[in-house]
Design a protein around this motif. Sequence first.
Motif, PDB file in Angstrom:
ATOM      1  N   GLU A 157       0.813  -1.210   0.000  1.00 16.32           N
ATOM      2  CA  GLU A 157       0.000   0.000   0.000  1.00 16.32           C
ATOM      3  C   GLU A 157       0.851   1.267   0.000  1.00 16.32           C
ATOM      4  O   GLU A 157       0.326   2.374   0.096  1.00 16.32           O
ATOM      5  CB  GLU A 157      -0.911   0.009   1.232  1.00 16.32           C
ATOM      6  N   ALA A 158       2.163   1.111  -0.103  1.00 13.97           N
ATOM      7  CA  ALA A 158       3.063   2.251   0.078  1.00 13.97           C
ATOM      8  C   ALA A 158       2.855   3.344  -0.967  1.00 13.97           C
ATOM      9  O   ALA A 158       2.825   4.529  -0.636  1.00 13.97           O
ATOM     10  CB  ALA A 158       4.514   1.772   0.054  1.00 13.97           C
ATOM     11  N   LYS A 159       2.713   2.969  -2.254  1.00  9.02           N
ATOM     12  CA  LYS A 159       2.542   3.986  -3.296  1.00  9.02           C
ATOM     13  C   LYS A 159       1.251   4.772  -3.087  1.00  9.02           C
ATOM     14  O   LYS A 159       1.217   5.987  -3.278  1.00  9.02           O
ATOM     15  CB  LYS A 159       2.548   3.336  -4.677  1.00  9.02           C
ATOM     16  N   LYS A 160       0.204   4.078  -2.711  1.00 14.87           N
ATOM     17  CA  LYS A 160      -1.070   4.758  -2.471  1.00 14.87           C
ATOM     18  C   LYS A 160      -0.961   5.712  -1.281  1.00 14.87           C
ATOM     19  O   LYS A 160      -1.443   6.840  -1.314  1.00 14.87           O
ATOM     20  CB  LYS A 160      -2.181   3.748  -2.223  1.00 14.87           C
ATOM     21  N   LYS A 161      -0.309   5.245  -0.206  1.00 13.28           N
ATOM     22  CA  LYS A 161      -0.155   6.091   0.973  1.00 13.28           C
ATOM     23  C   LYS A 161       0.653   7.349   0.656  1.00 13.28           C
ATOM     24  O   LYS A 161       0.295   8.454   1.081  1.00 13.28           O
ATOM     25  CB  LYS A 161       0.535   5.311   2.097  1.00 13.28           C
ATOM     26  N   LEU A 162       1.733   7.180  -0.097  1.00 15.82           N
ATOM     27  CA  LEU A 162       2.579   8.322  -0.445  1.00 15.82           C
ATOM     28  C   LEU A 162       1.826   9.269  -1.379  1.00 15.82           C
ATOM     29  O   LEU A 162       1.902  10.497  -1.224  1.00 15.82           O
ATOM     30  CB  LEU A 162       3.871   7.835  -1.099  1.00 15.82           C
ATOM     31  N   HIS A 163       1.105   8.708  -2.333  1.00 16.43           N
ATOM     32  CA  HIS A 163       0.313   9.519  -3.263  1.00 16.43           C
ATOM     33  C   HIS A 163      -0.747  10.316  -2.502  1.00 16.43           C
ATOM     34  O   HIS A 163      -0.911  11.529  -2.709  1.00 16.43           O
ATOM     35  CB  HIS A 163      -0.351   8.605  -4.294  1.00 16.43           C
ATOM     36  N   ASP A 164      -1.467   9.652  -1.599  1.00 18.62           N
ATOM     37  CA  ASP A 164      -2.513  10.319  -0.828  1.00 18.62           C
ATOM     38  C   ASP A 164      -1.933  11.413   0.078  1.00 18.62           C
ATOM     39  O   ASP A 164      -2.549  12.464   0.269  1.00 18.62           O
ATOM     40  CB  ASP A 164      -3.279   9.306   0.027  1.00 18.62           C
ATOM     41  N   LEU A 165      -0.751  11.154   0.629  1.00 23.97           N
ATOM     42  CA  LEU A 165      -0.101  12.144   1.482  1.00 23.97           C
ATOM     43  C   LEU A 165       0.219  13.406   0.698  1.00 23.97           C
ATOM     44  O   LEU A 165      -0.042  14.522   1.161  1.00 23.97           O
ATOM     45  CB  LEU A 165       1.185  11.558   2.081  1.00 23.97           C
ATOM     46  N   CYS A 166       0.766  13.234  -0.513  1.00 21.60           N
ATOM     47  CA  CYS A 166       1.128  14.387  -1.347  1.00 21.60           C
ATOM     48  C   CYS A 166      -0.111  15.180  -1.754  1.00 21.60           C
ATOM     49  O   CYS A 166      -0.085  16.414  -1.797  1.00 21.60           O
ATOM     50  CB  CYS A 166       1.895  13.929  -2.581  1.00 21.60           C
ATOM     51  N   VAL A 167      -1.194  14.479  -2.042  1.00 21.55           N
ATOM     52  CA  VAL A 167      -2.444  15.164  -2.393  1.00 21.55           C
ATOM     53  C   VAL A 167      -2.972  15.948  -1.193  1.00 21.55           C
ATOM     54  O   VAL A 167      -3.382  17.107  -1.316  1.00 21.55           O
ATOM     55  CB  VAL A 167      -3.498  14.139  -2.879  1.00 21.55           C
ATOM     56  N   LYS A 168      -2.948  15.316  -0.028  1.00 17.04           N
ATOM     57  CA  LYS A 168      -3.448  15.960   1.195  1.00 17.04           C
ATOM     58  C   LYS A 168      -2.636  17.203   1.548  1.00 17.04           C
ATOM     59  O   LYS A 168      -3.191  18.233   1.946  1.00 17.04           O
ATOM     60  CB  LYS A 168      -3.406  14.957   2.351  1.00 17.04           C
ATOM     61  N   LYS A 169      -1.318  17.103   1.385  1.00 19.21           N
ATOM     62  CA  LYS A 169      -0.440  18.227   1.730  1.00 19.21           C
ATOM     63  C   LYS A 169      -0.315  19.251   0.602  1.00 19.21           C
ATOM     64  O   LYS A 169       0.327  20.279   0.763  1.00 19.21           O
ATOM     65  CB  LYS A 169       0.965  17.692   2.059  1.00 19.21           C
ATOM     66  N   LYS A 170      -0.933  18.923  -0.563  1.00 16.64           N
ATOM     67  CA  LYS A 170      -0.862  19.782  -1.745  1.00 16.64           C
ATOM     68  C   LYS A 170       0.575  19.925  -2.259  1.00 16.64           C
ATOM     69  O   LYS A 170       0.984  20.984  -2.719  1.00 16.64           O
ATOM     70  CB  LYS A 170      -1.474  21.161  -1.458  1.00 16.64           C
ATOM     71  N   TRP A 171       1.319  18.813  -2.159  1.00 16.52           N
ATOM     72  CA  TRP A 171       2.649  18.750  -2.744  1.00 16.52           C
ATOM     73  C   TRP A 171       2.525  18.201  -4.162  1.00 16.52           C
ATOM     74  O   TRP A 171       1.485  17.657  -4.536  1.00 16.52           O
ATOM     75  CB  TRP A 171       3.569  17.811  -1.941  1.00 16.52           C
TER      76      TRP A 171
END
Length: 237
Positions: A157-171
């Motif tokens: 699930e690592a790619k999804k978690k990292l992707h979601d984190l970047c979206v949430k932080k607006k990175w």
Amino acid sequence: MFIIILQVGKFARAVEEEADDVPHGGSVTAPKVLADIVESVAGAIFKDVDSNVKQYEGIFRGLLEPIIGPEELEQQPQPIALLNELYQKQGKVFHIKPEKKGSTYEARAYVDGKVVASCSSEDKKSAKLRAARICLSQFAQREPVNRGFDGTLEIAEAKKKLHDLCVKKKWSKPKYETELADPSHGKEYVCTVVVVTGDHVRHSEMGEKRSRKKEAERCAAFQMYHALRQSNYLSLP
């Protein structure tokens, strides 16, 4: 019209009740009438803008946000494919067989011919997906996967978690660069992922060697996610 509203409302509630980490789009089947509604709205907008394609795309795309495309789906590995991969590494054969039982389908998951999980649903696809999710949970309880990392199945699930984190932080989205680790020693891939955080700091992490590009990307994403966590970026607003 009342029946249509009830069908759409039931579907919306079912989606809301599903877990946030449901793999590959969830197991709830959308009613056909929902597609008819979307088609009607699309046609009305296209007519209202006098068939101006660019103007139409600008309006309709906003209605569809967030749009789920191939890149987003890739962040969520299909549970059946993941189970096939996990058991294949152990030299075992995994498959799921659905059977019609009256008005429902029962899907049974087999490992080397032995039933390890079963689940029922109104349609075949949902039954198979739910049985796979049970298998993944059981697999995680029995033995760790990818022992170089903390947490069972976490790397999947690592790619999804990292992707979601970047979206949430607006990175900006993570950038992956995958290459052969050593061309002279067969096909082993290593991946480096780069993330630029909100403070304009460029973070780079390299994952472990893997036999497949997608696995190498997941390893790199795992390393990056936990590096950001250790640096307290996950707790920052």
